[in-house]
Design an enzyme around this catalytic site. Structure first.
Site, PDB file in Angstrom:
ATOM      1  N   HIS A  39     -16.012  -1.636   5.887  1.00 47.91           N
ATOM      2  CA  HIS A  39     -17.145  -2.514   6.197  1.00 47.91           C
ATOM      3  C   HIS A  39     -17.548  -3.277   4.947  1.00 47.91           C
ATOM      4  CE1 HIS A  39     -19.078   0.986   4.351  1.00 47.91           C
ATOM      5  NE2 HIS A  39     -20.019   0.132   3.973  1.00 47.91           N
ATOM      6  N   HIS A 129     -17.796  -7.754  -0.695  1.00 48.24           N
ATOM      7  CA  HIS A 129     -16.522  -7.056  -0.857  1.00 48.24           C
ATOM      8  C   HIS A 129     -16.418  -5.916   0.147  1.00 48.24           C
ATOM      9  CE1 HIS A 129     -19.224  -4.387  -3.069  1.00 48.24           C
ATOM     10  NE2 HIS A 129     -18.320  -3.435  -2.862  1.00 48.24           N
TER      11      HIS A 129
END
Length: 197
Positions: A39, A129
């Protein structure tokens, strides 16, 4: 409860990241993130009392109504920190909506719950990220992986993280569709439409 807001990934993006993670399979010092947990964290809240949930869910829905869906992309891999001994191997993500959501969540939490509620996030600048692996013992850097992936981001979520001996367990508490202004107009039309009996 330990909470964070996040964007989860479609199956094709997860598969590409899982293939990249396989490069670490011969090194014992890296612990990969399970593919179903991959995620992008928008805001980490840390431990929050259950009484905060209502406000955090309402904030997510407000922000979702204001933010339009957007296209995200994955560029390649990198390390935190970039110099010296790395602790985290990650995939770099891009998409204007990530910054909008992260800033909106930070400002909203500050307004609703106060500055103290942002303590867990700290002063780190937001860098979109996806963490692929964490270094647990001496381990070499692996060569960079380049992605040419894009995907539509149409929602984000409020997630509970329970720390277990085998690793964290994530539970999505609420999903927030991204509607933008167009979505708000559609909602208003739906509200005004007579109900079928």
């Amino acid at each position: 409860m330990r909470l964070f807001y996040a964007v989860f990934l479609p199956e094709d993006v997860r598969r590409a990241l899982e293939a990249a993670q396989e490069k670490l399979s011969r090194y014992r010092g890296w612990k990969v993130v399970p593919p179903h947990q991959l995620h992008l964290t928008l805001l980490f809240l840390g431990e929050r009392p259950e009484g905060d949930l209502e406000d955090l869910i309402a904030l997510g829905h407000r922000l979702g109504r204001k933010t339009p869906p957007f296209v995200a992309g994955l560029r390649g891999t990198g390390y935190f920190p970039n110099e010296g001994t790395p602790r985290v191997w990650f995939a770099k993500a891009e998409g204007e909506g990530f910054d909008l959501l992260a800033r909106g969540l930070r400002d909203g939490v500050r307004e609703v719950l106060g500055e103290e509620a942002l303590r867990a996030e700290g002063d780190r600048a937001f860098k979109p990220h996806i963490t692929l692996a964490r270094r647990k013992a001496p381990a070499p850097r692996v060569p960079p992986v380049v992605f040419g992936l894009t995907w539509p981001v149409e929602s984000f979520a409020l997630v509970r993280s329970e720390l277990k001996p085998r690793g964290p367990v994530y539970t999505i508490l609420e999903k927030f569709p991204l509607r933008g202004e167009h979505g708000r107009e559609q909602e208003e039309v739906a509200r005004k439409r007579p109900q079928d009996h």
